[in-house]
Design a protein around this motif. Structure first.
Motif, mmCIF file in Angstrom:
data_model
loop_
_atom_site.group_PDB
_atom_site.id
_atom_site.type_symbol
_atom_site.label_atom_id
_atom_site.label_comp_id
_atom_site.label_asym_id
_atom_site.label_seq_id
_atom_site.Cartn_x
_atom_site.Cartn_y
_atom_site.Cartn_z
ATOM 1 N N TYR A 75 52.929 -22.592 -10.096
ATOM 2 C CA TYR A 75 51.645 -23.032 -9.549
ATOM 3 C C TYR A 75 51.230 -22.077 -8.446
ATOM 4 C CZ TYR A 75 53.220 -27.384 -11.666
ATOM 5 O OH TYR A 75 53.692 -28.310 -12.530
ATOM 6 N N LEU A 76 49.937 -21.908 -8.286
ATOM 7 C CA LEU A 76 49.384 -21.052 -7.246
ATOM 8 C C LEU A 76 48.484 -21.915 -6.369
ATOM 9 C CD1 LEU A 76 49.081 -18.040 -6.326
ATOM 10 C CD2 LEU A 76 47.040 -17.991 -7.738
ATOM 11 N N PHE A 77 48.780 -21.965 -5.070
ATOM 12 C CA PHE A 77 47.985 -22.745 -4.129
ATOM 13 C C PHE A 77 47.276 -21.789 -3.186
ATOM 14 C CE2 PHE A 77 47.253 -24.731 -0.063
ATOM 15 C CZ PHE A 77 46.580 -25.878 -0.437
ATOM 16 N N GLN A 78 45.992 -22.040 -2.966
ATOM 17 C CA GLN A 78 45.213 -21.171 -2.101
ATOM 18 C C GLN A 78 44.242 -22.002 -1.262
ATOM 19 O OE1 GLN A 78 42.839 -18.420 -4.328
ATOM 20 N NE2 GLN A 78 42.396 -17.146 -2.560
ATOM 21 N N VAL A 79 44.179 -21.673 0.018
ATOM 22 C CA VAL A 79 43.146 -22.239 0.884
ATOM 23 C C VAL A 79 41.981 -21.262 0.813
ATOM 24 C CG1 VAL A 79 42.519 -22.973 3.209
ATOM 25 C CG2 VAL A 79 44.843 -23.342 2.387
ATOM 26 N N VAL A 80 40.955 -21.652 0.091
ATOM 27 C CA VAL A 80 39.796 -20.778 -0.122
ATOM 28 C C VAL A 80 39.009 -20.616 1.164
ATOM 29 C CG1 VAL A 80 37.683 -20.468 -1.459
ATOM 30 C CG2 VAL A 80 39.695 -21.510 -2.534
ATOM 31 N N GLU A 81 38.863 -21.715 1.906
ATOM 32 C CA GLU A 81 38.097 -21.684 3.154
ATOM 33 C C GLU A 81 38.689 -22.697 4.116
ATOM 34 O OE1 GLU A 81 33.517 -22.447 4.673
ATOM 35 O OE2 GLU A 81 34.061 -22.879 2.619
ATOM 36 N N GLU A 82 38.821 -22.305 5.368
ATOM 37 C CA GLU A 82 39.289 -23.203 6.428
ATOM 38 C C GLU A 82 38.380 -23.004 7.620
ATOM 39 O OE1 GLU A 82 43.145 -23.783 9.362
ATOM 40 O OE2 GLU A 82 43.380 -22.656 7.520
ATOM 41 N N LYS A 83 37.783 -24.103 8.091
ATOM 42 C CA LYS A 83 36.817 -23.978 9.177
ATOM 43 C C LYS A 83 36.960 -25.129 10.169
ATOM 44 C CE LYS A 83 31.933 -23.538 10.113
ATOM 45 N NZ LYS A 83 30.592 -23.699 9.601
ATOM 46 N N PHE A 84 37.107 -24.772 11.441
ATOM 47 C CA PHE A 84 37.080 -25.746 12.524
ATOM 48 C C PHE A 84 35.694 -25.727 13.144
ATOM 49 C CE2 PHE A 84 41.733 -25.875 12.865
ATOM 50 C CZ PHE A 84 41.896 -27.217 13.130
ATOM 51 N N SER A 85 35.204 -26.904 13.482
ATOM 52 C CA SER A 85 33.954 -26.973 14.238
ATOM 53 C C SER A 85 34.099 -28.055 15.292
ATOM 54 C CB SER A 85 32.768 -27.246 13.321
ATOM 55 O OG SER A 85 32.916 -28.475 12.667
#
Length: 170
Positions: free
Chosen positions: A78-88
């Motif tokens: 399996y391949l896991f990826q965080v495509v986008e991570e954003k704090f606001s």
């Protein structure tokens, strides 16, 4: 008679050790403690070496839970990826001097799980929102507390990701 009862009294450290051994044998675990399942073995986490991201926290949690991660992207199940991570962050309230009293922190992450067996890639957007209240004018304390809350939010999101992956891979 009192002397015979005194002979059977255990010293406090021995009593604590006996109770600890009995408790560990009964299957008791602290709330929130869950071992990741073996279904996650063979997972490769893209950018898992960056410790200050959701992917890095996920890698640490899985390795700490005994999951065998794939060291090679091409050989992974399996391949896991965080495509986008954003704090606001946004200010919810201020005092009479204009200093922020309450902030809302938001962590938004778009994640993707892909299987090598031809399964369609599963992409999901997850979001956590926390409210953080401050008192006083300690600017350094506010920044430190915000950083700690952000780390805590990453761990919470990671636990949510692990639960969702386990449910989907069973």
């Amino acid at each position: 008679m009192p002397n015979s009862l005194h002979r059977w009294r255990l010293p406090a450290p021995w009593l604590a050790l006996v109770l600890l051994l009995l408790l560990s044998g009964c299957g008791f675990h602290l709330k929130g403690y869950a071992q990741p399942s073996a279904a996650l073995n063979g997972l490769y986490i893209v950018a898992g070496d960056r410790i200050d991201t959701v992917a890095g926290v996920l890698q640490r949690e899985l390795l700490g839970g005994g999951v065998i991660l794939s060291p090679d992207r091409e050989a992974a199940k399996y391949l896991f990826q965080v495509v986008e991570e954003k704090f606001s962050s946004r200010v919810l309230s201020v005092d009479a001097n204009g200093k922020a009293l309450d902030n809302e922190l938001r962590l938004r992450a778009k994640v993707r799980l892909t299987a090598r067996t031809g399964m369609e890639p599963h992409e999901e957007q997850l979001e956590l929102v926390r409210q953080l209240s401050f008192s006083g004018s300690d600017e350094l304390g506010q920044r430190n507390e915000t950083a700690l809350m952000m780390d805590d939010m990453r761990r919470d999101l990671t636990a949510q990701i692990i639960r969702r992956m386990e449910a989907g891979l069973r």
